[in-house]
Design a protein around this motif. Sequence first.
Motif, PDB file in Angstrom:
ATOM      1  N   ARG A   1      17.328 -22.026 131.848  1.00 10.35           N
ATOM      2  CA  ARG A   1      17.577 -23.145 132.766  1.00 10.35           C
ATOM      3  C   ARG A   1      17.009 -22.845 134.136  1.00 10.35           C
ATOM      4  O   ARG A   1      16.522 -23.732 134.837  1.00 10.35           O
ATOM      5  CB  ARG A   1      19.081 -23.403 132.869  1.00 10.35           C
ATOM      6  CG  ARG A   1      19.666 -23.948 131.557  1.00 10.35           C
ATOM      7  CD  ARG A   1      20.864 -24.816 131.808  1.00 10.35           C
ATOM      8  NE  ARG A   1      21.970 -24.082 132.394  1.00 10.35           N
ATOM      9  CZ  ARG A   1      22.639 -24.472 133.459  1.00 10.35           C
ATOM     10  NH1 ARG A   1      22.326 -25.600 134.064  1.00 10.35           N
ATOM     11  NH2 ARG A   1      23.636 -23.744 133.915  1.00 10.35           N
ATOM     12  N   SER A   2      17.056 -21.566 134.537  1.00 11.22           N
ATOM     13  CA  SER A   2      16.619 -21.245 135.900  1.00 11.22           C
ATOM     14  C   SER A   2      15.106 -21.337 136.052  1.00 11.22           C
ATOM     15  O   SER A   2      14.614 -21.366 137.163  1.00 11.22           O
ATOM     16  CB  SER A   2      17.118 -19.863 136.310  1.00 11.22           C
ATOM     17  OG  SER A   2      16.335 -18.873 135.704  1.00 11.22           O
TER      18      SER A   2
ATOM     19  N   GLU B   1      20.958 -19.272 130.614  1.00 10.89           N
ATOM     20  CA  GLU B   1      20.862 -19.545 132.049  1.00 10.89           C
ATOM     21  C   GLU B   1      19.480 -19.200 132.568  1.00 10.89           C
ATOM     22  O   GLU B   1      18.941 -19.907 133.428  1.00 10.89           O
ATOM     23  CB  GLU B   1      21.877 -18.689 132.798  1.00 10.89           C
ATOM     24  CG  GLU B   1      23.299 -19.070 132.474  1.00 10.89           C
ATOM     25  CD  GLU B   1      24.167 -18.883 133.684  1.00 10.89           C
ATOM     26  OE1 GLU B   1      24.237 -17.742 134.150  1.00 10.89           O
ATOM     27  OE2 GLU B   1      24.743 -19.871 134.159  1.00 10.89           O
ATOM     28  N   ALA B   2      18.911 -18.119 132.034  1.00 13.09           N
ATOM     29  CA  ALA B   2      17.573 -17.732 132.463  1.00 13.09           C
ATOM     30  C   ALA B   2      16.590 -18.859 132.144  1.00 13.09           C
ATOM     31  O   ALA B   2      15.737 -19.194 132.957  1.00 13.09           O
ATOM     32  CB  ALA B   2      17.152 -16.437 131.776  1.00 13.09           C
TER      33      ALA B   2
ATOM     34  N   PHE C   1      19.231 -11.453 136.451  1.00 14.50           N
ATOM     35  CA  PHE C   1      20.594 -11.518 135.937  1.00 14.50           C
ATOM     36  C   PHE C   1      21.241 -10.152 135.816  1.00 14.50           C
ATOM     37  O   PHE C   1      20.584  -9.110 135.809  1.00 14.50           O
ATOM     38  CB  PHE C   1      20.602 -12.253 134.607  1.00 14.50           C
ATOM     39  CG  PHE C   1      20.247 -13.701 134.760  1.00 14.50           C
ATOM     40  CD1 PHE C   1      21.223 -14.648 134.989  1.00 14.50           C
ATOM     41  CD2 PHE C   1      18.929 -14.110 134.734  1.00 14.50           C
ATOM     42  CE1 PHE C   1      20.905 -15.971 135.170  1.00 14.50           C
ATOM     43  CE2 PHE C   1      18.592 -15.433 134.906  1.00 14.50           C
ATOM     44  CZ  PHE C   1      19.581 -16.366 135.124  1.00 14.50           C
TER      45      PHE C   1
ATOM     46  N   SER D   1      22.019  -9.357 127.644  1.00 14.61           N
ATOM     47  CA  SER D   1      22.168 -10.750 127.225  1.00 14.61           C
ATOM     48  C   SER D   1      21.205 -11.680 127.954  1.00 14.61           C
ATOM     49  O   SER D   1      21.093 -12.849 127.610  1.00 14.61           O
ATOM     50  CB  SER D   1      23.624 -11.201 127.372  1.00 14.61           C
ATOM     51  OG  SER D   1      23.842 -11.822 128.601  1.00 14.61           O
ATOM     52  N   SER D   2      20.455 -11.168 128.922  1.00 15.86           N
ATOM     53  CA  SER D   2      19.592 -12.085 129.668  1.00 15.86           C
ATOM     54  C   SER D   2      18.210 -12.255 129.033  1.00 15.86           C
ATOM     55  O   SER D   2      17.412 -13.057 129.498  1.00 15.86           O
ATOM     56  CB  SER D   2      19.457 -11.651 131.122  1.00 15.86           C
ATOM     57  OG  SER D   2      18.800 -10.410 131.197  1.00 15.86           O
TER      58      SER D   2
ATOM     59  N   PHE E   1      20.612 -15.455 128.628  1.00 15.66           N
ATOM     60  CA  PHE E   1      19.239 -15.931 128.434  1.00 15.66           C
ATOM     61  C   PHE E   1      19.170 -17.454 128.458  1.00 15.66           C
ATOM     62  O   PHE E   1      18.110 -18.029 128.748  1.00 15.66           O
ATOM     63  CB  PHE E   1      18.595 -15.334 127.175  1.00 15.66           C
ATOM     64  CG  PHE E   1      19.183 -15.747 125.855  1.00 15.66           C
ATOM     65  CD1 PHE E   1      18.912 -16.997 125.322  1.00 15.66           C
ATOM     66  CD2 PHE E   1      19.974 -14.867 125.136  1.00 15.66           C
ATOM     67  CE1 PHE E   1      19.424 -17.365 124.091  1.00 15.66           C
ATOM     68  CE2 PHE E   1      20.494 -15.225 123.910  1.00 15.66           C
ATOM     69  CZ  PHE E   1      20.218 -16.479 123.390  1.00 15.66           C
TER      70      PHE E   1
END
Lengths: 376, 333
Positions: free
Chosen positions: B230-231, B227-228, A115, A120-121, B225
């Motif tokens: 979900r991925s 989306e992470a 990302f 925020s990831s 995070f």
Amino acid sequence: MSTSTQSQPAAAPQRGGEYLLEVQGVEKHFPILRGAFFKRKVGAVRAVDGIDLAVKAGETLGLVGESGCGKSTTGRLMTRLLEPTGGKVILEGRDISHLGVSQMRPLRREIQMIFQDPYSSLNPRHTVGSIIGAPLQVQNIKTAHGQKREVQRLLELVGLNPEHYNRYPHEFSGGQRQRIGIARALALQPKLIIADEPVSALDVSIQAQVVNLLDDLQREFNLTYVFIAHDLSVVKHISDRVAVMYLGKVVEVGPRDGLYAEPLHPYTYALLSAVPVPDPDRRDKAQRERVLLTGDVPSPIDPPSGCRFRTRCWKAQDICAQEEPLLRELQPGQTVACHFPITTEERSGKGAQAARAAAAEIPVAASTDPFAEPIA
Amino acid sequence: MTMGPVTSKSDEQVPSVEEATSTPPGVPAKAIEGRSLGQIAWTRLKRDKVALTGASVIVFLVLVAIFAPVINKFLGHPINEFHQDKINPSLGGIPEPGTWGGISKDFLLGVQPVTGRDMFSQIIYGARVSLLVALSATVVAVILGVVLGITAGYFGGFVDSAVSRLMDLILAFPYLLFSIALISVVPVTTAWRIGVVVGVISFFSWPYIGRIVRGQTLSLREREFVEAARSVGAGPTRILFRELLPNLVAPILVYSTLVIPTNIVFEASLSFLGVGVLPPTPSWGRLLSDAVNYYTYDPVYMFVPGLAIFIMVLAFNLFGDGLRDALDPKANR
Ligand SMILES: Nc1ncnc2c1ncn2[C@@H]1O[C@H](COP(=O)(O)OP(=O)(O)OP(=O)(O)O)[C@@H](O)[C@H]1O
Ligand code: SF4
Ligand SMILES: [Mg+2]
């Protein structure tokens, strides 16, 4: 709606099996809703509007375009974090466009994402161990020596201290956090990794380290990358092929060397002339030859008719407003969507000058002299 | 680095959503956000004398409630002992005038009119009921509020509209009237009654928690995070309760502490209106309601339970405010 996706023999030939991932005419329109009780659709953001791309196993495809042109949306469609509103996403010959969460779960081992924002990831309330271990847990993968050992192996792989297993993300720098994100993406041993501007949030000094790490990992594990970036300089070294996007469309795709040496689309040409030139002897000349685009990127809610680039294109003719240019293969492997592609003369000194002059004449609101600005 | 007028309109965070989040990405406050919850709360709370006072009073009251029978052995008289000698039947059942409700060395807070029971034991047993009802109602409300709020915030769309309208509706409801009507028709047994009272109070207080949780979830779900997660194939349950919930602990803790005093007053109001806990279970609200008939002769009857409610509510509010200052991400300090 656009009907652009007929003629792509070059971009997405139907030679199934050769491609790891394909998108065919893929579209993502985000509805704009109004109303408190009953939401009415009053329009749509056409973030991605009919794109064909194909990724070969083992290659790196660079995906480049200005902010807001739909690169991240394309990446999220490829990883099926978003469901396309049109077109198809095909992973290893299988149409995954509309699979549900549980149908997608086993396929997620094949395709992972890195990302854009290393802050925020990573979940601030989870330790590094549980962040990198999450994929193994979700996929219910039993590793030979247990999850902790596996996570420590991954930490080592991306150049982090395996002792830091129990630390929280805030204890790491931006570059280290991005390495944690890379370790998480590697945990499932995927074939394809979509890297969404993996270095644009990092210090310039650290960017190269992270790109090199990705390069090394690719060689070691035979990975395939889709590498997203907002300028052509970042992807130059890592990409085998490059696709250029503008306002939800792919305007040019080609092998790296061909596209950098002989860009065919005026937009690619302009983007390339903005790439900073490191060699001081050549820099002066390069700056003189810069084509600076004026005017704003139009809104993806109501994109221009015909060619979307025409509001900023110095070569635009009437036909550009009436007819949408389709992708055509003009050089081997290099396709372009333009009625009047850049010619060889135009790339010479004189032609470039003329292009510059023409580009500057396009009316702009609030115009400052764009040529007075040195390259940052 | 890029060309021309590059606009930044499409950063990953949508501005309206970002307003509600803890800290905008990339600002130094990050370091604080990442520290463990306990650490942040403790360093800040230590400096907050008012909140600490509130906390001590709460601890004291909780201990009193838990050990009410033990305390009662040493101080005051058993709760069901009637001291008819302390009241004057010819005065309508109140103690002799001028004795401040019958306060003496023996009866620290006086005696109850008519029955002649020890007011001190009524108060310490009443603390049990007040705390028990308010705390269990809060627990139920927090569970409801968290589950519904997080679901509405994460899924959005129809689910969100439905839950949000329901919360608006409940918050706009004339809850006392409704409670009186409802409780009056359910079967009257002591255990039932406490259950129904807890149910009614939690039904009307979960939207306070639900709104906060929904708002915070709206901003959290935009973080990468999620989306992470979900991925890698995580389903909604894992995302809601493993990824999002740990980030919601601070606001949930703060707003639960602030809902408790509201629920204490709610219970007291119901008991005051005669639809709370049943006699002979002592409750501060019921003591207040009993006092209504006598306060013109002796205001102490009203004063004692009133003060008890006041102190308990104030203590929770002071502590809750302090906790919010220490924990609430919105208190940018
Ligand atoms: N969930 C969404 N809802 C509505 N509009 C969206 C959503 N996500 C993206 N968009 C819009 O779609 C367009 C493309 O967004 P996208 O994030 O794909 O751009 P990008 O090329 O990745 O830009 P950047 O370089 O800033 O990351 C933007 O105009 C953006 O505002
Ligand atoms: S089609 Fe026309 S407007 Fe579009 S890029 Fe080519 S010349 Fe410019
Ligand atoms: Mg992006």
